[in-house]
Design an enzyme around this catalytic site. Structure first.
Site, PDB file in Angstrom:
ATOM      1  N   HIS A  91      41.163  22.107  15.966  1.00 22.90           N
ATOM      2  CA  HIS A  91      40.237  22.321  14.851  1.00 22.90           C
ATOM      3  C   HIS A  91      39.081  23.244  15.206  1.00 22.90           C
ATOM      4  CE1 HIS A  91      41.682  18.390  12.686  1.00 22.90           C
ATOM      5  NE2 HIS A  91      42.659  19.207  13.002  1.00 22.90           N
ATOM      6  N   ASP A 150      42.684  17.769  17.209  1.00 22.26           N
ATOM      7  CA  ASP A 150      41.362  17.727  16.585  1.00 22.26           C
ATOM      8  C   ASP A 150      40.517  18.851  17.191  1.00 22.26           C
ATOM      9  OD1 ASP A 150      38.925  16.845  15.353  1.00 22.26           O
ATOM     10  OD2 ASP A 150      39.754  14.826  15.224  1.00 22.26           O
TER      11      ASP A 150
END
Ligand SMILES: *[C@@H]1O[C@H](CO)[C@@H](O)[C@H](O)[C@H]1NC(C)=O
Ligand SMILES: *[C@@H]1O[C@H](CO)[C@@H](O)[C@H](O)[C@H]1NC(C)=O
Ligand SMILES: *[C@@H]1O[C@H](CO)[C@@H](O)[C@H](O)[C@H]1NC(C)=O
Ligand SMILES: CC(=O)N[C@H]1CO[C@H](CO)[C@@H](O)[C@@H]1O
Length: 402
Positions: A247, A224
Site C-alpha cells: 500500500h 499492507d
C-alpha cells in the site's frame, strides 16, 4: 643503561595496554551461544522457545561481545521476548529458518519474536523468519470488527537503541513483519519482506515514537503499507527501498488519539513503487485533534503503475462510522513537504492528489520536477488539489495544482 631500562618499561606498558584494549574492545571474536547447545532441535516440529531463551539469557549476561547463534535447519519457535538490558553488545545470528507455530491457540498475541530494552543489538545472518501467516490470515476480521484480536508481528523492537537489522528475509508474517517502537539510532539494511498482496495487515515496517531510524536497501512485497510511520516518528531516512505489491510508504494515519501527535524529519529517497496501491502518502483522520506532520521530503522516486502515486489525504476514514466525506475538518497541520524528481506511470488518471484540510490547509508544499503519465482510457494524467499552499518548480506533468 638507565635510559634503556625506562624505554623497556614504556614498551612493556604499551604492549600491556594493547592487550587490555583487545580484551575490552571489538577486536576479539564474540563468544558464541549456539541454541543447539541449549537443547534446540532443528526438526521444524520441536518447540525451541526454552532453548532460545536460555541461550539469550546467558549471552545477554556475558560482559563481552556475545552472539546467539541459530545454525542451518528449521527451528520452530513459539511467541517469545528477548529482554535486556544486556551486559555487552549482542548479536542474534540466524543462518537457518525460524518458523512460527500454526496452532491457532498460539495466534492471538501481538508479538512473535520481540526484543525489548536492548542496546547494541545486531540481528543478522542471511536466515529466514517464516511467520506461517497462511494459517492465521483467515482469523483476521479487522475489516468488520473494531475489536479484532491482534495477530503476532514477526519482529517487534521496543526500547531498542544503537542497533541494526541486516541481511534477513521475513516471509508470510501473520501481521506486520517489523514493528519499531521507542527505538533510537536503529538501522535496517539489506532486508527482504515478503507476503502475498491479499494478506491482511501485513505491513512491512511500522514505526512509532522513534527517532534516527534508517531503512536502506530493502525490498518489500506485502499486503499492507510497505512502510508506515505514525506519531512520534522523527528523523527517519528511507533510502533505496522498493515497494510492491503493497500500500505504499505512508505517514499516518495521524490525529486519531487524544494526544498531540507529531511526525517530523522524514526523507524518502531513491525508492521505487512497482504495482503498489499507493506511492507516497500522508493521511490524517477527519475529524481529528490538533497534530502536526512537518519537514518531509520525497525525492528521486520511480513509479511503475501504482494506483495513487502521490497522495495527501486529510479525510482518511476507512470505516463506516465516519461523517460525510464532503469537507475535511482534520486538525492535523501538514507543512514543509517537498515532492521532487518523481517520475513514471500511474495506473489511474489522478496521478497527483493532494486533499488537505479545510480548517488547516497544507503549508509550504513544494512540487519539483514531477513527470507522471497515464496510459489508460479517459485521457491524460491529471492532478487534483484542495487547500494546498505552496509552490511548484521545474517541469510538472500533470500540471495545474500549484
Ligand atoms: C535508549 O535511549 C533512550 C533515549 O536516549 C534512553 O532513555 C533509554 O534508556 C535507552 N534504552 C536502552 C535500552 O539503552
Ligand atoms: C546507522 O547508520 C548511520 C549512517 O550510516 C551510522 O552513522 C550509524 O552509526 C548506524 N547505527 C548503527 C546502530 O549501526
Ligand atoms: C516525461 O516522461 C516521458 C516518458 O514517460 C517522456 O517521454 C517525457 O519527455 C518526459 N517529460 C518531461 C517533461 O520530462
Ligand atoms: C529502489 C530504487 O529505485 N533503487 C535505485 C537507487 O538508485 C540506484 C542508482 O541509480 C538504482 O540502481 C536503484 O535501482
Amino acid at each position: 643503561m638507565a635510559k634503556k631500562c625506562v624505554l623497556d618499561i614504556l614498551v612493556t606498558l604499551l604492549l600491556f595496554n594493547c592487550i587490555l584494549l583487545a580484551v575490552n574492545g571489538h577486536s576479539l571474536p564474540p563468544k558464541i551461544f549456539d541454541v543447539v547447545k541449549y537443547g534446540a532441535v532443528s526438526d521444524g516440529k520441536t518447540d525451541n522457545t526454552k532453548a532460545f531463551l536460555k541461550a539469550w539469557d546467558e549471552a545477554c549476561g556475558y560482559s563481552g561481545r556475545s552472539r546467539v547463534f541459530i545454525p542451518n535447519g528449521i527451528f520452530l519457535l513459539d511467541s517469545v521476548s528477548f529482554v535486556g538490558p544486556c551486559s555487552g553488545p549482542i548479536s542474534f545470528l540466524v543462518k537457518g529458518t525460524i518458523r512460527a507455530p500454526t496452532d491457532s491457540r498460539r495466534f492471538f498475541t501481538d508479538t512473535w519474536i520481540g526484543f525489548r530494552y536492548v542496546s547494541r543489538l545486531t540481528v543478522k545472518g542471511g536466515g529466514i523468519f517464516d511467520g506461517q501467516g497462511q494459517a492465521a490470515w483467515p482469523f483476521n476480521d479487522c475489516k468488520t470488527n473494531d475489536q479484532c484480536k491482534p495477530l503476532p508481528t514477526t519482529l517487534r523492537f521496543d526500547f531498542v537503541n544503537n542497533s541494526r537489522v541486516l541481511n534477513l528475509h521475513s516471509i508470510n508474517s501473520k501481521s506486520s513483519h517489523v514493528n519499531i517502537f521507542a527505538c533510537g539510532n536503529f538501522n535496517i539494511t539489506n532486508v527482504r519482506l515478503t507476503a502475498p498482496s491479499d494478506s491482511p495487515n501485513t505491513d512491512g515496517i511500522h514505526i512509532g515514537s522513534s527517532s534516527q531510524i534508517k531503512i536502506t536497501h530493502v525490498r518489500i512485497s506485502t499486503g499492507d503499507d510497505c512502510i508506515s510511520m505514525v506519531s512520534g516518528s522523527q528523523n527517519i531516512e528511507i533510502y533505496d527501498v522498493s515497494c510492491g505489491p503493497g500500500h505504499g510508504i505512508s505517514i499516518g494515519s495521524l490525529g486519531r488519539s487524544h494526544e498531540h501527535e507529531y511526525v517530523k524529519g522524514i526523507t524518502v529517497r531513491n525508492c521505487s513503487f512497482i504495482g503498489s496501491d499507493n506511492g507516497v502518502r500522508i493521511k490524517t483522520w477527519s475529524p481529528s485533534l490538533y497534530s502536526e506532520a512537518s519537514d518531509m521530503t520525497f525525492q528521486d522516486i520511480f513509479m511503475q503503475n501504482p494506483k495513487n502515486p502521490i497522495v495527501i489525504d486529510q479525510q482518511y476514514c476507512p470505516s463506516s462510522h465516519c461523517l460525510m466525506k464532503s469537507e475535511s475538518r482534520s486538525a492535523v497541520q501538514i507543512k514543509d513537504v517537498t515532492f521532487s524528481n518523481i517520475w513514471g506511470i500511474s495506473s489511474t488518471k489522478v496521478a497527483l492528489d493532494l486533499q488537505c484540510s479545510g480548517t488547516l490547509p497544507c503549508r509550504n508544499v513544494k512540487l519539483i520536477d514531477i513527470n507522471l503519465s497515464y496510459n489508460g482510457p479517459g485521457g491524460q494524467a491529471i492532478s487534483q488539489c484542495s487547500n494546498v499552499i505552496g509552490s511548484s518548480h521545474g517541469k510538472l506533468v500533470p500540471s495545474g495544482c500549484l
